[in-house]
Enzyme design. Sequence first.
Site, PDB file in Angstrom:
ATOM      1  N   VAL A  27      -4.861   2.209 -23.769  1.00  0.00           N
ATOM      2  CA  VAL A  27      -4.176   0.928 -24.019  1.00  0.00           C
ATOM      3  C   VAL A  27      -4.300   0.573 -25.503  1.00  0.00           C
ATOM      4  O   VAL A  27      -3.311   0.220 -26.166  1.00  0.00           O
ATOM      5  CB  VAL A  27      -4.792  -0.196 -23.140  1.00  0.00           C
ATOM      6  N   ASP A 107      -8.216  -4.524  -6.206  1.00  0.00           N
ATOM      7  CA  ASP A 107      -7.239  -5.523  -5.732  1.00  0.00           C
ATOM      8  C   ASP A 107      -7.690  -6.959  -5.978  1.00  0.00           C
ATOM      9  O   ASP A 107      -6.863  -7.838  -6.214  1.00  0.00           O
ATOM     10  CB  ASP A 107      -6.835  -5.275  -4.271  1.00  0.00           C
ATOM     11  N   GLY A 108      -8.999  -7.202  -5.969  1.00  0.00           N
ATOM     12  CA  GLY A 108      -9.490  -8.552  -6.295  1.00  0.00           C
ATOM     13  C   GLY A 108      -9.092  -8.914  -7.713  1.00  0.00           C
ATOM     14  O   GLY A 108      -8.672 -10.048  -8.000  1.00  0.00           O
ATOM     15  N   ASP A 131     -13.037   3.300  -4.804  1.00  0.00           N
ATOM     16  CA  ASP A 131     -12.743   3.233  -3.361  1.00  0.00           C
ATOM     17  C   ASP A 131     -11.395   3.850  -2.970  1.00  0.00           C
ATOM     18  O   ASP A 131     -11.182   4.169  -1.807  1.00  0.00           O
ATOM     19  CB  ASP A 131     -12.756   1.775  -2.880  1.00  0.00           C
ATOM     20  N   ASP A 133      -8.600   2.332  -2.552  1.00  0.00           N
ATOM     21  CA  ASP A 133      -8.153   1.488  -1.432  1.00  0.00           C
ATOM     22  C   ASP A 133      -7.024   0.538  -1.850  1.00  0.00           C
ATOM     23  O   ASP A 133      -6.871  -0.533  -1.269  1.00  0.00           O
ATOM     24  CB  ASP A 133      -9.342   0.679  -0.887  1.00  0.00           C
ATOM     25  N   GLY A 174     -17.264   2.755  -0.541  1.00  0.00           N
ATOM     26  CA  GLY A 174     -15.852   2.715  -0.161  1.00  0.00           C
ATOM     27  C   GLY A 174     -15.434   1.371   0.412  1.00  0.00           C
ATOM     28  O   GLY A 174     -14.309   1.210   0.864  1.00  0.00           O
ATOM     29  N   ARG A 175     -16.388   0.447   0.440  1.00  0.00           N
ATOM     30  CA  ARG A 175     -16.112  -0.870   1.027  1.00  0.00           C
ATOM     31  C   ARG A 175     -15.627  -0.671   2.471  1.00  0.00           C
ATOM     32  O   ARG A 175     -16.315   0.013   3.212  1.00  0.00           O
ATOM     33  CB  ARG A 175     -15.076  -1.615   0.185  1.00  0.00           C
ATOM     34  N   ARG A 247     -33.076  12.052   8.630  1.00  0.00           N
ATOM     35  CA  ARG A 247     -33.425  11.370   7.379  1.00  0.00           C
ATOM     36  C   ARG A 247     -32.159  10.699   6.852  1.00  0.00           C
ATOM     37  O   ARG A 247     -31.044  11.191   7.098  1.00  0.00           O
ATOM     38  CB  ARG A 247     -33.925  12.369   6.329  1.00  0.00           C
ATOM     39  N   HIS A 253     -25.105   3.235  -5.958  1.00  0.00           N
ATOM     40  CA  HIS A 253     -24.359   3.084  -7.209  1.00  0.00           C
ATOM     41  C   HIS A 253     -24.290   4.332  -8.071  1.00  0.00           C
ATOM     42  O   HIS A 253     -23.546   4.343  -9.052  1.00  0.00           O
ATOM     43  CB  HIS A 253     -24.927   1.912  -8.009  1.00  0.00           C
TER      44      HIS A 253
HETATM   45  O1  F6P Z   1     -15.464  -1.468  -5.040  1.00  0.00           O
HETATM   46  C1  F6P Z   1     -16.387  -0.554  -5.549  1.00  0.00           C
HETATM   47  C2  F6P Z   1     -17.704  -0.685  -4.844  1.00  0.00           C
HETATM   48  O2  F6P Z   1     -18.596   0.260  -5.390  1.00  0.00           O
HETATM   49  C3  F6P Z   1     -17.658  -0.544  -3.321  1.00  0.00           C
HETATM   50  O3  F6P Z   1     -17.569   0.792  -2.903  1.00  0.00           O
HETATM   51  C4  F6P Z   1     -18.932  -1.230  -2.911  1.00  0.00           C
HETATM   52  O4  F6P Z   1     -18.849  -1.725  -1.607  1.00  0.00           O
HETATM   53  C5  F6P Z   1     -19.027  -2.356  -3.914  1.00  0.00           C
HETATM   54  O5  F6P Z   1     -18.249  -1.976  -5.034  1.00  0.00           O
HETATM   55  C6  F6P Z   1     -20.427  -2.674  -4.371  1.00  0.00           C
HETATM   56  O6  F6P Z   1     -20.343  -3.750  -5.241  1.00  0.00           O
HETATM   57  P1  F6P Z   1     -21.538  -4.262  -6.159  1.00  0.00           P
HETATM   58  O7  F6P Z   1     -21.717  -3.266  -7.273  1.00  0.00           O
HETATM   59  O8  F6P Z   1     -21.063  -5.577  -6.666  1.00  0.00           O
HETATM   60  O9  F6P Z   1     -22.747  -4.315  -5.301  1.00  0.00           O
END
Ligand code: F6P
Length: 323
Positions: A27, A107-108, A131, A133, A174-175, A247, A253
């Site tokens: 960009v 999307d948020g 994700d 998604d 993946g939410r 296990r 993250h």
């Molecule tokens: O949207 C990306 C993501 O890593 C999701 O897979 C996960 O549910 C969420 O963000 C975790 O968010 P945070 O880092 O705010 O805990």
Amino acid sequence: MSGVIQRVGVLTSGGDAPGMNAAVRAVVRKGIFHGLNVFGINRGYEGLIHGEIHEMSIGSVADIVLRGGTVLKTARSEEMKTLAGQQKALAQLRKLEIDALVVIGGDGSFRGAQTLAAQGVQLVGVPGTIDNDIAGTELTIGFDTAVNTVVDAVGKIRDTASSHERTFIVEVMGRNCGNIALQAGLACGAESILVPEIPYDLDEISDKLKRGHQRGKNHSIILVAEGVGSAYKIGEELHARSGFETRITVLGHLQRGGNPSALDAVIAAAMGGKAIEIILAGETNRMTAYIDQTVISRPLEDAYGNRRPLNRELYDLANELSI
Ligand code: F6P
């Protein structure tokens, strides 16, 4: 806002994703190449609301193309969900005479963008989330890297699973979307893949583990998308049904970090470049999308259309291959 676009803002918002830096760089550099002034906005909408905005130069995006995370920082802004927050964000853009904004996020983040577009800001959304998604695009920036990260991690887990003859339940992000679990699970030959989109039966999974054991299989990997529920609970229930030692590994993250894969870096560059083309063409309320290996422009509202369903063929194939 003015008819001739000269000043463009760029921000990253929501969960970071590998490749966001490559998109920011595209960009900034393409904007400057075309004579625009490009402004980086720190910490997503939080930074926009609080005026954390600085002009970017060619040099300010040097050496970031293959770096994970986002140099602009990111945040999940609660304030941007309020009218007062949206008005403050708009006022900051007006103060600096920034006519156009590129929002890189999920999307948020696009929802926040739409409120600014409604107030006349020329807006382009670039889908960036691990994700995958978002409707309207086959790939989002960061997904490919996250899948590769999971495959790499599962390879290591398989070594110890095999040595100890254990069943591992590996929870991935993946939410409420099972794409990471499905793609990674198929790629690394997981014995079972649990996704929120498709019901599962723990008795069947347990029977499969037992059948494998009878054939001499001494370890198993089960990938669970976080949207399915707790991997710990699933592990307990499978242990109770099968008797096998389980296990749990929650990858968490680490799936969001690391250098982007070449595919993500290429998509990110193409999407960042396309965002500037869209702005130069005077279009607004658009998103960049990856369709049939090409980056195109389409209406931002397509991000809220029907999401592509989980690839059922791949899911069935994964089951057939892991009998
Ligand atoms: O949207 C990306 C993501 O890593 C999701 O897979 C996960 O549910 C969420 O963000 C975790 O968010 P945070 O880092 O705010 O805990």
